[in-house]
Motif scaffolding. Structure first.
Motif, PDB file in Angstrom:
ATOM      1  N   TYR A 169      -4.393   4.893   0.362  1.00 49.10           N
ATOM      2  CA  TYR A 169      -3.444   4.530  -0.696  1.00 49.10           C
ATOM      3  C   TYR A 169      -4.140   4.462  -2.052  1.00 49.10           C
ATOM      4  O   TYR A 169      -3.539   4.805  -3.081  1.00 49.10           O
ATOM      5  CB  TYR A 169      -2.720   3.228  -0.348  1.00 49.10           C
ATOM      6  CG  TYR A 169      -3.110   1.993  -1.119  1.00 49.10           C
ATOM      7  CD1 TYR A 169      -2.694   1.798  -2.445  1.00 49.10           C
ATOM      8  CD2 TYR A 169      -3.882   0.992  -0.516  1.00 49.10           C
ATOM      9  CE1 TYR A 169      -3.044   0.659  -3.140  1.00 49.10           C
ATOM     10  CE2 TYR A 169      -4.228  -0.150  -1.214  1.00 49.10           C
ATOM     11  CZ  TYR A 169      -3.807  -0.314  -2.524  1.00 49.10           C
ATOM     12  OH  TYR A 169      -4.151  -1.437  -3.209  1.00 49.10           O
ATOM     13  N   ALA A 218       1.399   4.681  -2.305  1.00 50.02           N
ATOM     14  CA  ALA A 218       1.116   5.969  -1.667  1.00 50.02           C
ATOM     15  C   ALA A 218       2.149   7.028  -2.013  1.00 50.02           C
ATOM     16  O   ALA A 218       1.859   8.230  -1.943  1.00 50.02           O
ATOM     17  CB  ALA A 218       1.050   5.787  -0.141  1.00 50.02           C
ATOM     18  N   ALA A 271       0.829  -1.210   0.000  1.00 50.59           N
ATOM     19  CA  ALA A 271       0.000   0.000   0.000  1.00 50.59           C
ATOM     20  C   ALA A 271       0.861   1.258   0.000  1.00 50.59           C
ATOM     21  O   ALA A 271       0.605   2.213  -0.738  1.00 50.59           O
ATOM     22  CB  ALA A 271      -0.935  -0.011   1.209  1.00 50.59           C
TER      23      ALA A 271
END
Length: 291
Positions: free
Chosen positions: A107, A54, A50
């Motif tokens: 994310y 991000a 994730a």
């Protein structure tokens, strides 16, 4: 004998871009793989994936401001990764959502925003550069950045060794006996973001986490002891990245996916053959837990 004539050494000895790619993969192997081991021990492997996505909007904003600037994209990626980590933590503490749900939400927003920025203001080549990296086009500045992050990561892991171990196995005990718990937790998040940004420059945002998670997961199938686990994870990352570079060179395949596929093949083989793999590992029976 000329080194350029050797099939396994020749491409790295003959072509400067291959030597630079190998140097970048070596630096990433020594920094990302140990971080991946601690991600595995903390049951945060999906968190790493994730966070890899991000960092994209920050890197994309850096690209928007300064083009393919190493400094701008690095600072933007680090800022975005830390912002998403902090925002998901705040959302989890102040709502009914668990941290994994809030992290997934942030994310996904970050990934969509980053792709949108690059797509609208760039072109398809720029988008491929961001998503899949340019490990065969690493320059001296990028190699210096990757090497610096590797040194910082190894030094930080050495300094945070004991609190990191305690937080992996018993975080509540660490919080009760030491004030280093926040330092270990947030320091590790910073290390994770730094290594994901480093991986982003070489392998792209979609592939960066592969060199972090897959070597750790593969090594865990072969050993339970921490130090051998760290050494084996680094060795697997080195072997797979070198093999992936050679295969990519010989067969003209995309380099980043080839490296990750090499790591994936090592994982699948270990899943079948390793002592803790699917075929050889014997789960304890229910009577094993009875008094």
């Amino acid at each position: 004998m000329n080194l350029a004539d050797l099939p396994l050494i020749g491409p790295f000895a003959e072509f400067d871009f291959m030597a630079r790619a190998l140097a970048g993969c070596i630096a990433l192997s020594f920094s990302a793989a140990p971080v991946g081991v601690f991600l595995l021990l903390r049951r945060m492997s999906l968190t790493g994936d994730a966070m890899a996505h991000a960092v994209l909007p920050g890197a994309a904003l850096g690209y928007l401001v300064a083009g393919l600037s190493l400094g701008a994209m690095t600072v933007g990626g680090i800022a975005a990764g830390l912002t998403v980590a902090a925002a998901s933590g705040l959302a989890a503490r102040n709502s009914v959502l668990r941290e994994d749900a809030s992290l997934a939400a942030f994310y996904l927003l970050s990934l969509a925003l980053g792709v949108l920025i690059v797509s609208v203001r760039g072109n398809s080549v720029d988008l491929l550069h961001v998503l899949f990296g340019t490990v065969l086009a690493l320059d001296s500045a990028t190699l210096t950045l990757l090497g610096g992050i590797a040194v910082v990561t190894l030094l930080a892991l050495r300094l945070l060794w004991r609190p990191l171990l305690l937080e992996c196995y018993d975080p509540q005990f660490l919080r009760s006996v030491s004030r280093l718990s926040p330092l270990a937790h947030y320091g590790f998040l910073v290390l994770m973001v730094l290594n994901l940004v480093a991986g982003f420059h070489a392998l792209g945002t979609l592939m960066a986490v592969g060199l972090m998670v897959l070597p750790a997961a593969t090594a865990r199938l072969w050993t339970r002891r921490l130090l051998p686990l760290l050494v084996l994870a680094v060795a697997l990352a080195l072997l797979a990245s070198t093999g992936g570079l050679l295969v990519s060179y010989q067969f003209d395949t995309p380099t980043s996916p080839t490296i990750v596929l090499a790591l994936g093949l090592a994982y699948l083989f270990s899943l079948m053959a390793a002592p803790q793999g699917a075929l050889r590992h014997q789960r304890p029976s229910a009577t094993h837990y009875r008094a």
